[in-house]
Design a protein around this motif. Sequence first.
Motif, PDB file in Angstrom:
ATOM      1  N   TYR A  29       0.906  -1.597  -0.058  1.00 38.77           N
ATOM      2  CA  TYR A  29      -0.286   0.151  -0.313  1.00 38.77           C
ATOM      3  C   TYR A  29       0.782   1.606  -0.024  1.00 38.77           C
ATOM      4  O   TYR A  29       0.771   3.072  -0.054  1.00 38.77           O
ATOM      5  CB  TYR A  29      -0.644  -0.042   0.772  1.00 38.77           C
ATOM      6  CG  TYR A  29      -2.308  -1.450   1.099  1.00 38.77           C
ATOM      7  CD1 TYR A  29      -2.578  -1.589   0.113  1.00 38.77           C
ATOM      8  CD2 TYR A  29      -2.151  -2.277   2.057  1.00 38.77           C
ATOM      9  CE1 TYR A  29      -3.602  -2.060   0.228  1.00 38.77           C
ATOM     10  CE2 TYR A  29      -3.197  -3.192   2.288  1.00 38.77           C
ATOM     11  CZ  TYR A  29      -3.256  -3.426   0.791  1.00 38.77           C
ATOM     12  OH  TYR A  29      -4.557  -4.145   0.872  1.00 38.77           O
ATOM     13  N   SER A  30       2.189   1.277   0.327  1.00 46.97           N
ATOM     14  CA  SER A  30       2.933   2.063  -0.150  1.00 46.97           C
ATOM     15  C   SER A  30       3.055   3.466  -1.170  1.00 46.97           C
ATOM     16  O   SER A  30       2.733   4.475  -0.791  1.00 46.97           O
ATOM     17  CB  SER A  30       4.607   2.221   0.443  1.00 46.97           C
ATOM     18  OG  SER A  30       4.950   1.302  -0.499  1.00 46.97           O
ATOM     19  N   PRO A  31       2.925   2.655  -2.602  1.00 49.33           N
ATOM     20  CA  PRO A  31       2.792   3.402  -3.440  1.00 49.33           C
ATOM     21  C   PRO A  31       1.197   4.552  -3.622  1.00 49.33           C
ATOM     22  O   PRO A  31       1.709   5.485  -3.495  1.00 49.33           O
ATOM     23  CB  PRO A  31       2.463   2.656  -4.724  1.00 49.33           C
ATOM     24  CG  PRO A  31       3.463   1.889  -4.283  1.00 49.33           C
ATOM     25  CD  PRO A  31       2.563   1.601  -2.950  1.00 49.33           C
ATOM     26  N   PHE A  32       0.079   4.119  -2.767  1.00 51.68           N
ATOM     27  CA  PHE A  32      -0.814   4.305  -2.759  1.00 51.68           C
ATOM     28  C   PHE A  32      -1.056   5.069  -1.394  1.00 51.68           C
ATOM     29  O   PHE A  32      -1.184   6.723  -2.305  1.00 51.68           O
ATOM     30  CB  PHE A  32      -2.357   3.707  -2.860  1.00 51.68           C
ATOM     31  CG  PHE A  32      -2.308   2.321  -3.707  1.00 51.68           C
ATOM     32  CD1 PHE A  32      -2.711   3.109  -4.775  1.00 51.68           C
ATOM     33  CD2 PHE A  32      -1.662   1.036  -3.274  1.00 51.68           C
ATOM     34  CE1 PHE A  32      -2.543   1.758  -5.638  1.00 51.68           C
ATOM     35  CE2 PHE A  32      -2.281   0.257  -3.830  1.00 51.68           C
ATOM     36  CZ  PHE A  32      -2.426   0.093  -5.569  1.00 51.68           C
ATOM     37  N   LEU A  33      -0.476   5.062  -0.708  1.00 51.37           N
ATOM     38  CA  LEU A  33      -0.033   6.785   0.259  1.00 51.37           C
ATOM     39  C   LEU A  33       0.662   7.693   0.196  1.00 51.37           C
ATOM     40  O   LEU A  33       0.655   8.550  -0.132  1.00 51.37           O
ATOM     41  CB  LEU A  33       0.208   5.712   1.869  1.00 51.37           C
ATOM     42  CG  LEU A  33       0.215   6.856   2.507  1.00 51.37           C
ATOM     43  CD1 LEU A  33      -0.593   7.340   2.698  1.00 51.37           C
ATOM     44  CD2 LEU A  33       1.173   6.069   4.044  1.00 51.37           C
ATOM     45  N   ALA A  34       1.797   7.594  -0.667  1.00 54.60           N
ATOM     46  CA  ALA A  34       2.814   8.131  -1.274  1.00 54.60           C
ATOM     47  C   ALA A  34       2.338   8.942  -1.966  1.00 54.60           C
ATOM     48  O   ALA A  34       2.283   9.703  -1.973  1.00 54.60           O
ATOM     49  CB  ALA A  34       3.497   7.412  -2.290  1.00 54.60           C
TER      50      ALA A  34
END
Length: 82
Positions: A29-34
Motif C-alpha cells: 500500500y505504500s505507493p498509494f499512500l505516497a
Amino acid sequence: MFEIYDIAVVPVITGLVQLFKMAGLKTKYSPFLAVLLGILFGVFYFSSSIKEGVLVGLVLGLSASGLYSGSKNVMEKEKTDE
C-alpha cells in the motif's frame, strides 16, 4: 507556482511513507499512500487551484514512489553483489 527548491517535498513524502510502514502499513500500500500524500501536499501546499494542486501532487507522489523503489533496488543489488 511550483519552484525547483520545492522538489524537497519528495524525500519528505518518502520519509512519511516509511514512518507509516514502520507503524504497520503493508508494503504493497505504500505507493498509494505516497500518491495520496503527494496530492495532499499539492493541494494544500502548492495550490493555486485544485486541478493544478492535484497534478503537482501526482507528480510528487509518483516521484516519491520511484525514489523509494529505485533506492531499494539499488540496495538489494549491492547486497547480492557482495
